[in-house]
Enzyme design. Structure first.
Site, PDB file in Angstrom:
ATOM      1  N   GLY A  23       0.800  -1.221   0.000  1.00 48.52           N
ATOM      2  CA  GLY A  23       0.000   0.000   0.000  1.00 48.52           C
ATOM      3  C   GLY A  23       0.830   1.266   0.000  1.00 48.52           C
ATOM      4  O   GLY A  23       0.537   2.206   0.741  1.00 48.52           O
ATOM      5  N   GLY A  27      -2.680   7.716  -3.974  1.00 46.21           N
ATOM      6  CA  GLY A  27      -3.580   7.936  -5.090  1.00 46.21           C
ATOM      7  C   GLY A  27      -4.107   6.666  -5.716  1.00 46.21           C
ATOM      8  O   GLY A  27      -5.096   6.693  -6.442  1.00 46.21           O
ATOM      9  N   ASN A 113       3.502   0.595 -17.650  1.00 48.93           N
ATOM     10  CA  ASN A 113       4.391   1.644 -17.155  1.00 48.93           C
ATOM     11  C   ASN A 113       5.843   1.420 -17.555  1.00 48.93           C
ATOM     12  O   ASN A 113       6.722   2.205 -17.168  1.00 48.93           O
ATOM     13  CB  ASN A 113       4.317   1.745 -15.632  1.00 48.93           C
ATOM     14  CG  ASN A 113       2.921   2.012 -15.130  1.00 48.93           C
ATOM     15  OD1 ASN A 113       2.401   1.261 -14.318  1.00 48.93           O
ATOM     16  ND2 ASN A 113       2.292   3.068 -15.619  1.00 48.93           N
ATOM     17  N   HIS A 140       9.390   3.363  -4.884  1.00 47.07           N
ATOM     18  CA  HIS A 140       9.428   1.949  -5.233  1.00 47.07           C
ATOM     19  C   HIS A 140       9.370   1.710  -6.741  1.00 47.07           C
ATOM     20  O   HIS A 140       9.801   0.662  -7.223  1.00 47.07           O
ATOM     21  CB  HIS A 140       8.283   1.192  -4.540  1.00 47.07           C
ATOM     22  CG  HIS A 140       6.915   1.550  -5.019  1.00 47.07           C
ATOM     23  ND1 HIS A 140       6.314   2.751  -4.720  1.00 47.07           N
ATOM     24  CD2 HIS A 140       6.021   0.873  -5.780  1.00 47.07           C
ATOM     25  CE1 HIS A 140       5.113   2.787  -5.257  1.00 47.07           C
ATOM     26  NE2 HIS A 140       4.908   1.658  -5.916  1.00 47.07           N
ATOM     27  N   ARG A 141       8.885   2.689  -7.491  1.00 44.65           N
ATOM     28  CA  ARG A 141       8.826   2.548  -8.935  1.00 44.65           C
ATOM     29  C   ARG A 141      10.035   3.184  -9.622  1.00 44.65           C
ATOM     30  O   ARG A 141      10.408   2.780 -10.731  1.00 44.65           O
ATOM     31  CB  ARG A 141       7.537   3.151  -9.473  1.00 44.65           C
ATOM     32  CG  ARG A 141       6.284   2.562  -8.828  1.00 44.65           C
ATOM     33  CD  ARG A 141       5.222   2.205  -9.820  1.00 44.65           C
ATOM     34  NE  ARG A 141       5.661   1.229 -10.792  1.00 44.65           N
ATOM     35  CZ  ARG A 141       4.900   0.809 -11.810  1.00 44.65           C
ATOM     36  NH1 ARG A 141       3.680   1.303 -11.962  1.00 44.65           N
ATOM     37  NH2 ARG A 141       5.338  -0.077 -12.672  1.00 44.65           N
ATOM     38  N   GLU A 177       5.303   8.101 -16.729  1.00 48.29           N
ATOM     39  CA  GLU A 177       4.844   6.774 -16.301  1.00 48.29           C
ATOM     40  C   GLU A 177       4.419   5.900 -17.472  1.00 48.29           C
ATOM     41  O   GLU A 177       3.643   4.963 -17.331  1.00 48.29           O
ATOM     42  CB  GLU A 177       3.723   6.922 -15.269  1.00 48.29           C
ATOM     43  CG  GLU A 177       4.125   7.771 -14.077  1.00 48.29           C
ATOM     44  CD  GLU A 177       4.146   7.029 -12.752  1.00 48.29           C
ATOM     45  OE1 GLU A 177       3.455   6.023 -12.608  1.00 48.29           O
ATOM     46  OE2 GLU A 177       4.878   7.483 -11.835  1.00 48.29           O
ATOM     47  N   HIS A 252      -3.455   7.112 -13.248  1.00 54.24           N
ATOM     48  CA  HIS A 252      -3.005   7.031 -14.632  1.00 54.24           C
ATOM     49  C   HIS A 252      -4.205   7.224 -15.552  1.00 54.24           C
ATOM     50  O   HIS A 252      -5.335   6.872 -15.202  1.00 54.24           O
ATOM     51  CB  HIS A 252      -2.378   5.663 -14.948  1.00 54.24           C
ATOM     52  CG  HIS A 252      -1.054   5.424 -14.308  1.00 54.24           C
ATOM     53  ND1 HIS A 252      -0.688   4.206 -13.774  1.00 54.24           N
ATOM     54  CD2 HIS A 252       0.003   6.244 -14.115  1.00 54.24           C
ATOM     55  CE1 HIS A 252       0.529   4.287 -13.279  1.00 54.24           C
ATOM     56  NE2 HIS A 252       0.964   5.509 -13.474  1.00 54.24           N
ATOM     57  N   CYS A 379      -3.116  -2.596 -17.269  1.00 56.12           N
ATOM     58  CA  CYS A 379      -1.860  -2.299 -16.577  1.00 56.12           C
ATOM     59  C   CYS A 379      -0.811  -3.373 -16.830  1.00 56.12           C
ATOM     60  O   CYS A 379       0.384  -3.097 -16.863  1.00 56.12           O
ATOM     61  CB  CYS A 379      -2.087  -2.181 -15.069  1.00 56.12           C
ATOM     62  SG  CYS A 379      -2.817  -0.627 -14.539  1.00 56.12           S
TER      63      CYS A 379
END
Length: 459
Positions: A23, A27, A113, A140-141, A177, A252, A379
């Site tokens: 989590g 957003g 992404n 983390h991305r 992204e 997104h 996704c």
């Protein structure tokens, strides 16, 4: 001018062995609701793979992208944790559980992404261009771009046909992204098209985004990619997301709209200017294509039929929109979560029965593990329009066949845990399992550099 025939290839990421519910993406309301829950990496990977197989069985060209190695010890060592692998993981778990969660995230599972893609029919040099996303909005991305570029260069290795750029500069002004904020309209995949970039705020020197949650794509990033890919300005459209929609959980654009060939399927709250103005922009760009342009089909879902909150909760628009195997109309590949939402299910039943829209069928897929982390069918995939010659030039080991599907099922069953809870992220055995899994996957896919990318940091 005769264009070579082309096909749209769906590159789906394989969900990684550390799939968990931390989590940690502000957003993303699905991710936030699942925080702390027990995940099933094995089930998640099999669900994604089964979606790929179902589409391959219908005749679509399907390919796979490998997961990235997690935990990412580069991140942990670069932030001051030292010692052998077990000591680094234990120290991070004690001092900064959130940082450990970031280092363990399996978010590269969402291939939409991974990059922005422009097919060769659109680019000035006639090559297929890919720009890996920098994903700087979330820690983390942001660690995904280096390996994404490495993997894409291994698959699209022929420089005479492909150009894999470096990610954009890692700064909020250039937040990017990937294909989740990009669409393309065309008459057919081998024909020139209109490329549509959707952004949440301008970027350099401007603060014009949402109030509650971050805008993850900037206009400056979109314009930079368009320049790098050599796109024709007359056939390139930049559209701003509705800030209120971002604050409602549309992190997104692919959570609120999807495009395919000549069709735009969107919620009425998708764009700041409103549907009528955006439709006019797109039509103007399509007109620049002349006889090569598609017939624009604008399918807008009104708030009165499916509310914005229902659209976000069900991920109606995070569906794949594909040419129907029959050759007539389009197929919508939607999550079973949307099927369970009464207003969405009822609306889609009317939609496919109407002669006024090109969507002819809904195919329901179960990707609940991914959905609970905030990513639906769209996704999980990166779509790449390719000519026959380009398809023949990529690394062939990533193309999904019956044999590869069977091998990947066995690989998942061998290497993936049935359950994974947040405390398990500090287990050194999880890192060892992930390394072993990727080492075996290298052999299955014929791609090197998946398991050893972090070894230069080993003690």
């Amino acid at each position: 001018m005769t264009r070579p025939s082309a096909v749209e290839v769906n590159f789906d990421s394989i969900v990684g062995p550390t799939h968990n519910y931390a989590g940690i993406a502000p957003g993303n309301l699905h991710s936030a609701r699942s925080a702390g829950a027990v995940a099933s990496p094995r089930r998640a990977a099999r669900q994604g793979l089964d979606k790929m197989k179902a589409l391959a069985d219908r005749g679509y060209v399907q390919a796979v992208l490998p997961p990235q190695l997690r935990p990412d010890l580069r991140l942990l060592r670069s932030t001051g944790f030292a010692g052998d692998d077990a000591e680094v993981l234990a120290a991070a778990a004690e001092a900064s559980p959130a940082l450990l969660s970031a280092a363990c995230s399996a978010s590269s599972m969402w291939a939409a992404n991974a990059a922005t893609v422009s097919p060769s029919a659109d680019t000035a040099d006639g090559r297929l261009h890919l720009t890996p996303a920098n994903l700087v909005t979330n820690l983390h991305r942001s660690i995904e771009g280096v390996q994404a570029a490495r993997t894409l260069r291994a698959i699209f290795a022929d420089d005479s046909m492909f150009c894999v750029h470096d990610p954009l500069p890692a700064t909020p002004a250039m937040a990017d992204e990937g294909a989740a904020n990009h669409g393309r309209l065309c008459a057919r995949h081998g024909a020139p098209g209109v490329e549509v970039f959707v952004y949440g705020m301008h970027g350099i020197g401007r603060v014009d985004g949402p109030k509650k949650y971050p805008a993850r794509q900037t206009r400056d990033a979109c314009m930079a990619i368009a320049r790098l890919h050599g796109l024709d300005p007359a056939r390139t459209v930049f559209v701003k997301q509705c800030p209120a929609a971002i604050d409602a959980g549309v992190f997104h654009n692919d959570v609120i709209s999807v495009m395919h060939e000549g069709c735009v399927f969107a919620h009425e709250a998708a764009f700041e200017l409103g549907g009528q103005a955006v439709r006019a922009q797109l039509q103007h760009a399509i007109d620049a294509l002349g006889p090569d342009g598609p017939q624009l089909a604008w399918v807008e879902v009104p708030e009165s039929r499916v509310s914005l909150s229902e659209a976000v909760r069900s991920y109606l628009f995070n569906s794949q929109l594909l040419s129907h195997p029959s050759g007539e109309g389009l197929l919508l590949v939607a999550p079973t979560d949307a099927q369970e939402c009464d207003p969405v299910r009822e609306y889609l039943a009317e939609l496919v029965g109407s002669a006024d829209t090109p969507i002819r069928e809904v195919m329901w897929v179960d990707v609940r593990e991914s959905m609970r982390n905030g990513g639906g069918p769209a996704c999980l995939r990166l779509r790449v329009a390719m000519t026959e010659a380009e398809l023949a030039a990529i690394s062939q080991g990533v193309l999904l066949t019956d044999a590869l599907y069977t091998a990947l099922c066995a690989w998942i069953d061998q290497h993936y845990r049935e359950e994974l809870a947040p405390p398990d992220l500090a287990d050194p055995a999880l890192l060892a399992e992930s390394r072993a899994a990727l080492a075996d996957l290298e052999q299955l896919l014929g791609i090197s550099g998946l398991a050893d990318v972090q070894t230069e940091h080993a003690v």
